[in-house]
Design a protein around this motif. Sequence first.
Motif, PDB file in Angstrom:
ATOM      1  N   ARG A 142       0.827  -1.212   0.000  1.00 38.25           N
ATOM      2  CA  ARG A 142       0.000   0.000   0.000  1.00 38.25           C
ATOM      3  C   ARG A 142       0.853   1.251   0.000  1.00 38.25           C
ATOM      4  NH1 ARG A 142      -3.052   1.685   5.355  1.00 38.25           N
ATOM      5  NH2 ARG A 142      -0.950   2.512   5.666  1.00 38.25           N
ATOM      6  N   GLN A 143       1.904   1.272   0.794  1.00 37.57           N
ATOM      7  CA  GLN A 143       2.772   2.441   0.870  1.00 37.57           C
ATOM      8  C   GLN A 143       3.583   2.629  -0.409  1.00 37.57           C
ATOM      9  OE1 GLN A 143       0.964   3.518   3.603  1.00 37.57           O
ATOM     10  NE2 GLN A 143       2.842   4.681   3.950  1.00 37.57           N
ATOM     11  N   ALA A 146       1.892   4.531  -4.504  1.00 40.22           N
ATOM     12  CA  ALA A 146       1.412   5.824  -4.013  1.00 40.22           C
ATOM     13  C   ALA A 146       0.979   6.777  -5.117  1.00 40.22           C
ATOM     14  CB  ALA A 146       2.512   6.486  -3.177  1.00 40.22           C
ATOM     15  N   GLU A 150      -2.948   4.589  -8.850  1.00 37.84           N
ATOM     16  CA  GLU A 150      -2.825   3.316  -8.141  1.00 37.84           C
ATOM     17  C   GLU A 150      -3.721   3.265  -6.893  1.00 37.84           C
ATOM     18  OE1 GLU A 150       1.795   2.497  -9.561  1.00 37.84           O
ATOM     19  OE2 GLU A 150       1.404   3.524  -7.652  1.00 37.84           O
ATOM     20  N   ALA A 151      -4.661   4.193  -6.830  1.00 37.17           N
ATOM     21  CA  ALA A 151      -5.534   4.283  -5.656  1.00 37.17           C
ATOM     22  C   ALA A 151      -6.356   3.018  -5.447  1.00 37.17           C
ATOM     23  CB  ALA A 151      -6.459   5.496  -5.782  1.00 37.17           C
ATOM     24  N   ARG A 154      -4.510   0.580  -3.283  1.00 40.03           N
ATOM     25  CA  ARG A 154      -4.509   1.052  -1.894  1.00 40.03           C
ATOM     26  C   ARG A 154      -5.880   0.833  -1.242  1.00 40.03           C
ATOM     27  NH1 ARG A 154      -1.969   5.345  -4.577  1.00 40.03           N
ATOM     28  NH2 ARG A 154      -3.720   6.777  -4.233  1.00 40.03           N
ATOM     29  N   ASP A 155      -6.933   1.129  -1.966  1.00 39.14           N
ATOM     30  CA  ASP A 155      -8.285   0.986  -1.414  1.00 39.14           C
ATOM     31  C   ASP A 155      -8.614  -0.478  -1.114  1.00 39.14           C
ATOM     32  OD1 ASP A 155      -8.615   3.708  -1.620  1.00 39.14           O
ATOM     33  OD2 ASP A 155      -9.803   3.626  -3.458  1.00 39.14           O
ATOM     34  N   ASN A 158      -6.759  -1.488   1.986  1.00 38.52           N
ATOM     35  CA  ASN A 158      -7.372  -0.874   3.171  1.00 38.52           C
ATOM     36  C   ASN A 158      -8.655  -1.587   3.582  1.00 38.52           C
ATOM     37  OD1 ASN A 158      -5.523   1.102   3.934  1.00 38.52           O
ATOM     38  ND2 ASN A 158      -6.325   2.584   2.464  1.00 38.52           N
ATOM     39  N   ALA A 404       4.116   4.045   7.317  1.00 40.22           N
ATOM     40  CA  ALA A 404       2.665   3.977   7.456  1.00 40.22           C
ATOM     41  C   ALA A 404       2.222   4.720   8.717  1.00 40.22           C
ATOM     42  CB  ALA A 404       2.208   2.522   7.526  1.00 40.22           C
TER      43      ALA A 404
END
Length: 430
Positions: A142-143, A146, A150-151, A154-155, A158, A404
């Motif tokens: 996830r980190q 960025a 690439e959201a 990450r979503d 999460n 993070a």
Amino acid sequence: MYLRVELQNPPIAENDDNAILEQVQRASFRYFWDGAHPQSGLARDRSGRSVDPKNDLVTIGGSGFGFMALLVAIERGWIARCDAKARIEKMLSALEAAKSHNGVFPHFINGADGSTVPFTKLDDGGDLVETSLLFQGLICVRQYFALPDEAMIRDRINRLWHNVQWNSHIKNNEKVLYWHHSPKFGWARNVPIRGWNEALIAYILAAASPDFGIESDVYHEGFAANGAFRNGRDYYGVRLPLGPDHGGPLFFAHYSFCGLDPRGLEDRYADYWEQNCNHARINYLHSLHNPHGHLGYGRDCWGLTSSHGPKGYAVSSPGLDCGLIAPTAALSSLPYLPEESMRALRHFMALPRGKVTGRFGFVDAFSPSSNWFARTHLAINQGPIIAMIENHRSGLLWKLFMSAPEIQASLRKLGFTSPWLTGKTEPNSP
């Protein structure tokens, strides 16, 4: 894409440590790329020296190391970023479809359909430590990804991360996390997670959870037992701050610290860089002194941890030494003992190539006393080789995990100090 990477005997670029380390990392990476489960992309629990296993067994903790390995591969130019993203999206889809228990994944799943594969009869539900190793890798991913486009990655991470009910592994309001919980057998497995062992990462992540977190007293009373996990005695002239006599198997110094940076990490109980360096040095000195007279042990051949052995899976340590050397033990200790680890690496590469190496680099273990060499590679031993060598070379995974915000908040909450919490640049190795 198939990466043809082999360990040479004798090694190429004999005097170039970086070239040798790159070669070893890249060979081990193939375990998680070419050797991954074909449908899910997740890490097989184990694989043959020359052939894939005839099953769909996937390891959750090993897959966490697999996610980390993909990031190293991008940075080192072994695979394209777009190819890595495609593999990661495939792996995330498999995890999203897999059976979890209050968001906690089991030790093993079926890579084809995501169903739980019981580890033992009573262990057919959530495994908090395996889940912790998975999310150590996922937070690094996830980190890393960025960029604005690439959201979605990450979503998705999460959503998985926020779904884990870490506090559901507390029994009857006790101040300790429990390793397993079964939807069928409840707490029957009954293993509290108390230190010192490989599970510090479970408490760091449990305290970091935004929705299902634990309070700090669960760490202090549970894992640390209010300091009862301290050692403080000398072994081979080296003081061991925490843990069992002689330090236990070396994976204690590796699994939690593939992402968690021990440099300058301290709390009221220990300096964790000192803990891991001294643990590794005691392990090395045990082979140097060789009190049991095992054939082959010495300054160039050392490293006791859990691995396959002639009679099955074995937990090897100076306190329970069955003459079994696991290359991952010395290689993953490179940040702690760079000279001793490099000597061991060169020695391993000089051993008979058809026995000590396979298609994914070094086999899991060997016994010089009995001239036995494993015919397998194991995910949870292959992964730390890539991660810890990379942390020694560039600090990549330490940078990602420690960046993070939830991890930094967790460390503060539990009473840790670290250079990462001061807003300064990354720490130098002491």
